[in-house]
Design a protein around this motif. Structure first.
Motif, PDB file in Angstrom:
ATOM      1  N   VAL C 249     -65.722  -5.135 -52.131  1.00 42.55           N
ATOM      2  CA  VAL C 249     -65.195  -5.368 -53.471  1.00 42.55           C
ATOM      3  C   VAL C 249     -66.303  -5.253 -54.515  1.00 42.55           C
ATOM      4  O   VAL C 249     -66.118  -4.694 -55.595  1.00 42.55           O
ATOM      5  N   LEU C 250     -67.466  -5.778 -54.171  1.00 48.10           N
ATOM      6  CA  LEU C 250     -68.605  -5.737 -55.087  1.00 48.10           C
ATOM      7  C   LEU C 250     -69.007  -4.296 -55.398  1.00 48.10           C
ATOM      8  O   LEU C 250     -69.187  -3.909 -56.545  1.00 48.10           O
ATOM      9  N   GLY C 251     -69.134  -3.481 -54.363  1.00 48.31           N
ATOM     10  CA  GLY C 251     -69.549  -2.094 -54.568  1.00 48.31           C
ATOM     11  C   GLY C 251     -68.482  -1.294 -55.277  1.00 48.31           C
ATOM     12  O   GLY C 251     -68.774  -0.384 -56.044  1.00 48.31           O
ATOM     13  N   GLY C 252     -67.237  -1.633 -55.040  1.00 50.71           N
ATOM     14  CA  GLY C 252     -66.149  -0.923 -55.706  1.00 50.71           C
ATOM     15  C   GLY C 252     -65.093  -0.512 -54.710  1.00 50.71           C
ATOM     16  O   GLY C 252     -65.335   0.315 -53.839  1.00 50.71           O
ATOM     17  N   MET C 253     -63.897  -1.094 -54.872  1.00 49.51           N
ATOM     18  CA  MET C 253     -62.823  -0.744 -53.955  1.00 49.51           C
ATOM     19  C   MET C 253     -62.420   0.704 -54.191  1.00 49.51           C
ATOM     20  O   MET C 253     -62.536   1.218 -55.293  1.00 49.51           O
ATOM     21  N   ALA C 254     -61.903   1.332 -53.144  1.00 49.62           N
ATOM     22  CA  ALA C 254     -61.474   2.722 -53.215  1.00 49.62           C
ATOM     23  C   ALA C 254     -62.611   3.624 -53.657  1.00 49.62           C
ATOM     24  O   ALA C 254     -62.434   4.561 -54.424  1.00 49.62           O
ATOM     25  N   SER C 255     -63.818   3.308 -53.214  1.00 51.07           N
ATOM     26  CA  SER C 255     -64.954   4.187 -53.427  1.00 51.07           C
ATOM     27  C   SER C 255     -65.836   4.100 -52.193  1.00 51.07           C
ATOM     28  O   SER C 255     -66.375   3.037 -51.891  1.00 51.07           O
ATOM     29  N   THR C 256     -65.946   5.218 -51.460  1.00 52.38           N
ATOM     30  CA  THR C 256     -66.738   5.204 -50.228  1.00 52.38           C
ATOM     31  C   THR C 256     -68.189   4.846 -50.520  1.00 52.38           C
ATOM     32  O   THR C 256     -68.792   4.035 -49.822  1.00 52.38           O
ATOM     33  N   PHE C 257     -68.730   5.419 -51.601  1.00 54.28           N
ATOM     34  CA  PHE C 257     -70.124   5.105 -51.931  1.00 54.28           C
ATOM     35  C   PHE C 257     -70.245   3.681 -52.451  1.00 54.28           C
ATOM     36  O   PHE C 257     -71.285   3.044 -52.303  1.00 54.28           O
ATOM     37  N   GLY C 258     -69.176   3.189 -53.061  1.00 51.76           N
ATOM     38  CA  GLY C 258     -69.161   1.796 -53.494  1.00 51.76           C
ATOM     39  C   GLY C 258     -69.347   0.861 -52.312  1.00 51.76           C
ATOM     40  O   GLY C 258     -70.132  -0.089 -52.370  1.00 51.76           O
ATOM     41  N   ALA C 259     -68.635   1.147 -51.223  1.00 52.27           N
ATOM     42  CA  ALA C 259     -68.769   0.315 -50.030  1.00 52.27           C
ATOM     43  C   ALA C 259     -70.210   0.319 -49.538  1.00 52.27           C
ATOM     44  O   ALA C 259     -70.764  -0.716 -49.158  1.00 52.27           O
ATOM     45  N   VAL C 260     -70.841   1.505 -49.579  1.00 49.45           N
ATOM     46  CA  VAL C 260     -72.233   1.612 -49.129  1.00 49.45           C
ATOM     47  C   VAL C 260     -73.140   0.780 -50.035  1.00 49.45           C
ATOM     48  O   VAL C 260     -73.957  -0.022 -49.564  1.00 49.45           O
ATOM     49  N   VAL C 261     -72.972   0.949 -51.342  1.00 49.89           N
ATOM     50  CA  VAL C 261     -73.835   0.231 -52.287  1.00 49.89           C
ATOM     51  C   VAL C 261     -73.643  -1.279 -52.151  1.00 49.89           C
ATOM     52  O   VAL C 261     -74.610  -2.050 -52.101  1.00 49.89           O
ATOM     53  N   GLY C 262     -72.381  -1.713 -52.065  1.00 49.07           N
ATOM     54  CA  GLY C 262     -72.107  -3.141 -51.926  1.00 49.07           C
ATOM     55  C   GLY C 262     -72.736  -3.708 -50.666  1.00 49.07           C
ATOM     56  O   GLY C 262     -73.343  -4.786 -50.677  1.00 49.07           O
TER      57      GLY C 262
END
Lengths: 291, 254, 314
Positions: C249-262
């Protein structure tokens, strides 16, 4: 044989009362705002910890109780005003993360301020248990059951008989309509957090002489309260009370007759079974999708 | 040979009959309208036909199969699709992706080839995207080919839903108030779109309040009141039916 | 071929993974990086479920722990080769997830949160209690990862393995999302009934993504067990499940790179805060709350939108 069963039932009802109060706390907030407050367990912890610390510092019990309840209420109000209100339109997962963040935060503060060691309170009216058909009933259990019952009745009166209580219910049914009728919806939402915090705090205080408390005590209590609320059907106050008692009794019987190591698991096994067959809890309304 | 045959269909909500003992048939290649005052059970009827609700009683035959109680995705497979009165757009996707979901059945998606983006998957996707763009042009929202659906105006979203339903290549298309909330010009344009859809051989069933549109394009009209059939027939017949005039149009407009 | 956003992201991730070790002064940094990469792999899988299909799970640490324990138990007690144990774990966890998925995924919102939370806690309690099999609270010692006589040792080697695994995972995830399967998943999130009337069997896709994300968790759990050498039931706790969701959630839901960053941020954070150990929970809680209040869409989508706005303005 019967004495043993009675013993388990008594301890189940005692713990179940606390779960019922926690479940009610979930239900009140859920009704007002459709938020599940994962920090509900921390209210219980703060009530218990604050009162024990104050009593240990030399305050009389009644003063410690009042101060602990007030402190927890302030925490509840602050939580709504500073963390929930700014994110009101966010989606479910986002708000879940906020309240979980809040619970981690509160736990961290409690650990910093009050330390890691467990604490307790003296029983309110003596340690000598009462013999009841061969089962030992702790006097504190009577306090727990009595105070919980009183709070539940008081809430029932508040929501059904007072204008403000009805306003809160109206808000839960239809926020926009309530607003148009001149109900201060924001005030209702904030107040729902204050009320849940008070419920949690009282529950935490009355159970501390029996179970001890620590900065971590809120996690499991909160999750059990959530189970109680879901079991009864989210937003159904009476359902949450029934759910709480059910979870408490099942836990005590399970621990007594099946396995004490799995005590904490029974609540979740029950909830899974219920949800498999009744996706809206035992007393929840079945919703028809409107498209 | 009828395309859809409804026999004694009923749906009760907590003791109240939203649809009661309703029977009618829809012939292929026609535009069929369902009219009635608010609460007459029109949308409930749509929900029953398309499998969103389970009927309390009665039969629904689509082509030659008994389909009452089948889930919506099965009905889509058999050649039925619809739009919604309250938009059911995928706001988390772009406009063209919305339409591409409509073609889901015809892509025959499989997990492993999708994970690896095999050439066959890529080629099919390219074709699907091209087809989706054509459909968007066809229904008149070609201006939004690259748009995020969340940023599109209401009227364009209504058309987008029609394009999405068309992408599943239905034999029977149910449109729930396609002109609601549109201005007069937009209504006329939707009118044209519906005629063009019917012209391609798709049978259209319409719930609509815009009487001018209904009377203008329908081959057949079914009038409902309190979940029951009030009248049925050609626009001219229904217009002159005294029950319809008093119940629906009201004494003033007669 | 035209380079699109996801391709650029994939190349950038590869470049960062390749070049980052140049800045590592000692093996401790590798250690932290490996745990961040593992969490990133897990979160890319979890994001398919939470971010794309819109189904919450507060019990995924349970699947992670099951994978770890199956690997640990099969390799140490039955002397199975680690790779085989990993596959057995993935199959077992996948089967469990498949069986549970149908009844669970009928639930919506908070009821789904409750059910997944319950499953996670039950797994945790079983791992804690059945000491004869799992070692109980003391944990279980697990052997090194060895394949055909060759043993994977050293933080550096683990780093390259985890890095390649992450790149593969990100690539697969990007592919899936940009396919009919991925669109069906996102449609389930957007409007279940809207998806159903054009032929998407929404129930089947929810089960599918639940199983995929559980298998991801299991595989990462197996690798974690071999690398760490010791596993305790704590890796399956409710708190760990929450951490995983928080990463997504922190990195950004519905974003694969968001999951990585989070995943990277929340994995590295505790190591940055070791000197403020008493404040760790307070700071973590603050970060979770404030990110969600000020960036409810998560870090990566918010930053991308800001960049796009700036680009559009100039």
């Amino acid at each position: 044989m019967f004495a043993e069963f009675l013993q388990y039932m008594l301890s189940g009802i005692t713990v179940g009362s606390i779960y019922a109060l926690a479940g009610l706390g979930f239900a009140i907030i859920y009704n007002a705002s459709h938020v599940i407050n994962f920090a509900q367990g921390e209210f219980i912890m703060i009530g218990g910890m604050a009162s024990s610390v104050l009593v240990a510092a030399g305050l009389p019990l009644w003063a410690a109780v009042i101060l602990a309840v007030l402190l927890t209420m302030l925490v509840g109000l602050a939580l709504e005003i500073f963390a929930i209100a700014p994110a009101r339109d966010a989606d479910v997962v986002t708000i879940i993360i906020i309240t979980i963040g809040a619970s981690i935060f509160l736990r961290g503060v409690a650990q910093l301020v009050w330390g890691k060691s467990p604490r307790s309170l003296p029983a309110f009216s003596g340690e000598e248990p009462i013999n009841l058909f061969g089962a030992a009933l702790a006097r504190q259990s009577l306090w727990v059951i009595g105070v919980s019952l009183l709070l539940i009745l008081l809430l029932g009166w508040f929501f059904n008989r007072t204008l403000f209580g009805k306003a809160m219910l109206a808000t839960s049914y239809n926020r926009l309509a309530a607003q148009l009728m001149g109900i201060g919806v924001n005030k209702v939402l904030t107040l729902s957090f204050g009320m849940s915090a008070v419920l949690g705090a009282v529950g935490g205080i009355i159970v501390t002489p029996i179970t001890f408390t620590s900065y971590e005590a809120g996690i499991m209590l909160g999750l059990k309260g959530f189970s109680a609320a879901v079991l009864g059907g989210l937003g159904n106050g009476a359902g949450a009370v029934a759910g709480g008692l059910l979870v408490g009794i099942a836990e005590a019987l399970g621990a007594g007759y099946i396995s004490s190591a799995y005590k904490d698991a029974f609540a979740f096994v029950i909830i899974l079974f219920v949800l498999f067959f009744m996706p809206n809890g035992l007393f929840g309304k079945r919703s028809t999708e409107r498209v | 040979m009828s395309l859809l045959r409804v026999d004694g269909l009923s749906k009760a909500f907590g003791g109240i009959n939203a649809v009661a003992d309703l029977s009618f048939t829809i012939n292929p290649g026609t535009i069929h309208s369902i009219i009635g005052p608010n609460g007459a059970g029109k949308t409930t009827l749509f929900n029953l036909i398309t499998g969103v609700y389970h009927p309390s009683g009665g039969r629904i035959r689509f082509q030659d199969a008994d389909v009452a109680g089948l889930p919506p995705y099965e009905l889509a497979r058999l050649g039925m699709s619809r739009t919604f009165q309250n938009l059911q757009i995928f706001f988390n996707m772009t406009a063209v992706e919305n339409v591409m979901v409509g073609a889901h059945l015809h892509l025959n998606p499989r997990v492993l080839p999708s994970l690896l983006h095999l050439p066959v998957v890529k080629r099919r996707d390219r074709e699907c995207r091209a087809k989706a763009r054509e459909l968007m042009e066809f229904v008149g929202c070609g201006a939004y080919l690259e748009a995020d659906s969340a940023s599109m105006p209401y009227g364009a979203l209504k058309r987008l839903e029609i394009a999405r339903a068309l992408a599943s290549r239905p034999k029977l298309l149910l449109l729930d108030e396609p002109a609601a909330g549109l201005n007069a010009t937009e209504s006329r344009e939707i009118d044209e779109v519906i005629k063009r859809i019917a012209g391609q051989g798709v049978t259209v069933v319409l719930v609509e309040h815009d009487m001018k549109m209904v009377m203008g394009i329908s081959d057949h009209i079914l009038a409902l009141d309190y979940g029951r059939k009030l009248a049925e027939g050609t626009p001219a017949e229904v217009r002159q039916n005294p029950d319809v005039i008093s119940a629906y149009l009201g004494a003033g407009s007669a | 071929m035209r380079l699109t956003g996801p391709h650029i992201g994939l190349l950038a991730t590869a470049a960062i993974i390749a070049l980052l070790p140049l800045t590592f002064p000692n093996s401790y940094y590798y250690d932290v990086a490996v745990s961040a990469l593992f969490n990133a792999v897990l979160c890319v899988g979890l994001n398919l479920l939470i971010g794309y299909a819109g189904q919450i799970s507060l019990g995924h640490a349970g699947f992670f722990a099951l994978g770890a324990y199956v690997s640990g138990i099969l390799t140490t007690r039955w002397n199975l080769p680690p790779l085989l144990a990993l596959v057995v774990g993935a199959v077992l966890v996948g089967t469990l997830a498949f069986v549970l998925a149908r009844p669970i995924l009928r639930l919506k919102g908070h009821y789904l949160a409750m059910a997944t939370l319950g499953i996670g806690i039950i797994i945790f309690i079983v791992l804690n209690t059945e000491a004869w099999l799992t070692g109980g609270p003391d944990g279980l010692t697990v052997n090194y990862l060895s394949v055909a006589g060759w043993t994977l040792k050293g933080d550096r080697n683990w780093y390259w393995l985890a890095g390649i695994l992450l790149l593969t995972t990100v690539w697969l995830s990007l592919n899936l999302i940009d396919s009919a399967v991925g669109r069906a998943l996102r449609a389930v999130h957007g409007s279940e009934v809207g998806a159903a009337v054009v032929g998407v069997d929404t129930g089947r896709y929810k089960v599918l993504v639940f199983v995929i994300s559980a298998v991801f968790a299991s595989v990462v759990g197996s690798l974690f067990a071999h690398r760490n050498g010791l596993i305790t039931p704590g890796i399956g706790s409710f708190f760990h499940s929450v951490e995983l969701v928080a990463m997504v959630v922190l990195g950004g839901m519905a974003s694969t790179f968001g999951a990585v960053v989070g995943a990277v941020i929340l994995s590295v954070l505790p190591h940055l805060l070791t000197s403020f150990e008493d404040y760790e929970a307070i700071i973590l809680g603050m970060i979770m709350m404030s990110t969600m209040i000020f960036m409810p869409k998560g870090i990566v989508p918010t930053v991308l939108r800001l960049l796009r706005q700036r680009g559009g303005a100039s």
